[in-house]
Design an enzyme around this catalytic site. Structure first.
Site, PDB file in Angstrom:
ATOM      1  N   ARG A 141       0.818  -1.231   0.000  1.00 31.83           N
ATOM      2  CA  ARG A 141       0.000   0.000   0.000  1.00 31.83           C
ATOM      3  C   ARG A 141       0.846   1.273   0.000  1.00 31.83           C
ATOM      4  NH1 ARG A 141      -3.173  -2.746   3.870  1.00 31.83           N
ATOM      5  NH2 ARG A 141      -4.803  -3.907   2.813  1.00 31.83           N
TER       6      ARG A 141
ATOM      7  N   LYS B 133       3.384  11.790 -11.474  1.00 35.73           N
ATOM      8  CA  LYS B 133       2.543  10.864 -12.250  1.00 35.73           C
ATOM      9  C   LYS B 133       3.351   9.616 -12.524  1.00 35.73           C
ATOM     10  CE  LYS B 133      -0.230  13.846 -15.241  1.00 35.73           C
ATOM     11  NZ  LYS B 133      -0.477  14.107 -16.666  1.00 35.73           N
TER      12      LYS B 133
ATOM     13  N   GLU C 163      10.648  17.436 -25.560  1.00 35.40           N
ATOM     14  CA  GLU C 163       9.969  17.999 -24.375  1.00 35.40           C
ATOM     15  C   GLU C 163      10.509  19.399 -24.055  1.00 35.40           C
ATOM     16  OE1 GLU C 163       7.395  16.523 -23.258  1.00 35.40           O
ATOM     17  OE2 GLU C 163       7.656  14.353 -23.497  1.00 35.40           O
TER      18      GLU C 163
ATOM     19  N   LYS D 278       8.753  22.716 -15.438  1.00 40.01           N
ATOM     20  CA  LYS D 278       7.810  21.637 -15.099  1.00 40.01           C
ATOM     21  C   LYS D 278       7.406  21.699 -13.626  1.00 40.01           C
ATOM     22  CE  LYS D 278       5.998  17.274 -15.554  1.00 40.01           C
ATOM     23  NZ  LYS D 278       6.056  16.008 -16.223  1.00 40.01           N
TER      24      LYS D 278
ATOM     25  N   GLU E 219      -3.915  18.268 -12.260  1.00 36.03           N
ATOM     26  CA  GLU E 219      -4.230  18.497 -13.662  1.00 36.03           C
ATOM     27  C   GLU E 219      -5.659  18.973 -13.925  1.00 36.03           C
ATOM     28  OE1 GLU E 219      -2.382  15.595 -16.169  1.00 36.03           O
ATOM     29  OE2 GLU E 219      -3.300  16.405 -17.968  1.00 36.03           O
TER      30      GLU E 219
ATOM     31  N   ARG F 199      -1.567  22.524 -15.689  1.00 37.21           N
ATOM     32  CA  ARG F 199      -0.770  21.324 -15.965  1.00 37.21           C
ATOM     33  C   ARG F 199      -1.170  20.692 -17.291  1.00 37.21           C
ATOM     34  NH1 ARG F 199       1.128  16.451 -11.868  1.00 37.21           N
ATOM     35  NH2 ARG F 199       2.440  15.443 -13.406  1.00 37.21           N
TER      36      ARG F 199
ATOM     37  N   ASN G 106       0.406  18.922 -21.977  1.00 36.27           N
ATOM     38  CA  ASN G 106      -0.021  17.915 -22.952  1.00 36.27           C
ATOM     39  C   ASN G 106       0.067  18.410 -24.394  1.00 36.27           C
ATOM     40  OD1 ASN G 106      -0.679  15.779 -21.192  1.00 36.27           O
ATOM     41  ND2 ASN G 106      -2.531  16.885 -20.592  1.00 36.27           N
TER      42      ASN G 106
ATOM     43  N   HIS H 198       0.723  16.089 -27.189  1.00 30.29           N
ATOM     44  CA  HIS H 198       0.659  14.741 -26.639  1.00 30.29           C
ATOM     45  C   HIS H 198      -0.628  13.989 -26.965  1.00 30.29           C
ATOM     46  CE1 HIS H 198       4.268  15.804 -24.606  1.00 30.29           C
ATOM     47  NE2 HIS H 198       4.309  14.681 -23.914  1.00 30.29           N
TER      48      HIS H 198
ATOM     49  N   HIS I 274       0.343  10.685 -28.449  1.00 29.11           N
ATOM     50  CA  HIS I 274       0.098   9.394 -27.791  1.00 29.11           C
ATOM     51  C   HIS I 274      -0.704   8.446 -28.675  1.00 29.11           C
ATOM     52  CE1 HIS I 274       0.882  10.698 -23.362  1.00 29.11           C
ATOM     53  NE2 HIS I 274       1.991  10.371 -24.012  1.00 29.11           N
TER      54      HIS I 274
ATOM     55  N   HIS J 111       8.732   8.436 -28.178  1.00 23.90           N
ATOM     56  CA  HIS J 111       7.875   9.467 -27.594  1.00 23.90           C
ATOM     57  C   HIS J 111       8.193  10.845 -28.194  1.00 23.90           C
ATOM     58  CE1 HIS J 111       5.207  11.304 -24.761  1.00 23.90           C
ATOM     59  NE2 HIS J 111       6.155  12.104 -24.321  1.00 23.90           N
TER      60      HIS J 111
END
Ligand code: ADP
Ligand code: ZN
Length: 335
Positions: free
Chosen positions: A107, A129, A171, A213, A223, A227, A231, A234, A238, A248
């Site tokens: 956990r 993330k 990026e 960032k 997000e 934030r 993207n 992206h 993606h 990527h």
């Protein structure tokens, strides 16, 4: 140089321009396990030898639940309890997996990162993330949880292959496009091989991009707002990345160009050519032929999907991005 930043309720210590050996001062070797990949383990066996290490195969296709399960097994074999620390040493795949496994093992145990690729240094390791892909759907399963620390050792970059440098620059160019027009100009004036020498400009580039960032995530960890601007490129990126086996960086480079062309129509953005030119300068692709129907189908599964359309990131000008809902039909006619 240590700098602490707060994200929600968590403090993250950033050690910029450090040496890997400093890890011994941050982490207790008896209760720390490194997670790395075969490439890095081979290149840096000596650095890692005094640490308990779990090694997985390298590559984005390893970023799946089966690998997470395998790492959990190994943690159990090493008798890791809740007081252990898991440290991901590697590129984005490793930091994503390390954060994810540490978040679910017993956990949740503590974790830290030593990003070794440019992409992981300026982007993937920052923001909390983490997660795994499901089939061609990227990051479909995961958590948001912050590492205790991120340790930057620029020496690792000496062995980073060319195409991984280009990935990282995708990026960096994204950050400049959405947040920092002066960085955009700087990138236009310099070139990859200058930065790569890791003299003053290279070191500053890493810190500057990490800070972009950090700042965005600090303001919006979950997000709901700014934030989402990260993207940029992206959404479409993606959707083509895993489907066409692109890296990527290549995928988001193509995605950024498409997003600028759409911006031209919807926000009046006029600098697509400048962006294309910059991406090309850093060795990134700017056009690609793909199956529209298939890509739209994947886009409909995207996490940024809203009721009638998709939240798309557009440029207003260099250094200024906006979020706008566009319909699937609009997208279809524009990609
Ligand atoms: P990302 O591009 O998100 O950082 P990966 O974790 O897949 O994704 O890393 C990309 C590739 O680069 C992997 O094959 C990894 O082993 C390799 N790599 C990462 N850092 C280094 C490094 N410092 N030297 C050599 N290879 C590296
Ligand atoms: Zn990205």
């Amino acid at each position: 140089m240590k700098k602490t930043f707060r994200f929600g309720n968590s403090d993250v210590d950033f050690y910029f321009e450090e040496d890997f050996s400093s890890l011994g001062k941050i982490a207790d070797p008896d209760k720390t396990i490194l997670l790395t990949d075969e490439n890095l383990n081979q290149l840096y066996a000596e650095k890692f030898q005094s640490w308990k290490t779990i090694t997985i195969k390298s590559g984005e296709d390893q970023k799946v639940q089966a690998t997470a399960d395998h790492v959990v097994r190994q943690l159990m074999d090493l008798q890791a309890d809740r007081s252990f620390l898991l440290v991901g040493v590697g590129g984005g795949v490793i930091t994503d997996l390390a954060g994810y496994v540490a978040s679910i093992y017993m956990r949740g145990i503590s974790f830290g990162f030593v990003p070794t690729s440019l992409l992981a240094m300026v982007d993937a390791s920052i923001g909390g993330k983490n997660g795994v892909d499901v089939g061609m759907y990227k990051n479909m399963v995961g958590t948001i949880r912050q590492p205790s620390f991120i340790l930057y050792d620029p020496h690792f970059l000496q062995t980073l292959p060319d195409h991984e440098w280009r990935n990282g620059f995708a990026e960096v160019i994204k950050h400049a496009s959405i947040k920092d027009s002066s960085l955009f100009k700087e990138l236009e004036q310099n070139n990859l091989s200058d930065y790569r020498k890791m003299k003053k400009e290279g070191l500053q580039l890493i810190r500057k991009n990490a800070l972009i960032k950090i700042k965005v995530v600090q303001q919006d960890e979950n997000e709901n707002g700014d934030r989402r601007l990260l993207n940029f490129g992206h959404t479409l990126g993606h959707a083509i990345e895993n489907q066409y086996g692109l890296s990527h960086g290549e995928a988001i480079s193509i995605g950024m160009v498409k997003a600028s062309l759409i911006s031209h129509q919807l926000t009046g953005f006029k600098k697509t050519e400048r962006l294309v030119h910059l991406l090309e300068k850093y060795g990134l692709p700017t056009s690609f032929t793909f199956d529209k129907e298939k890509v739209i189908r994947v886009l409909q599964m995207d996490k940024k999907k809203v009721n009638h359309g998709i939240n798309f990131i557009l440029l207003k000008k260099i250094g200024k991005a906006v979020i706008q809902e566009i319909s699937i039909e609009q997208l279809y006619t524009n990609i």
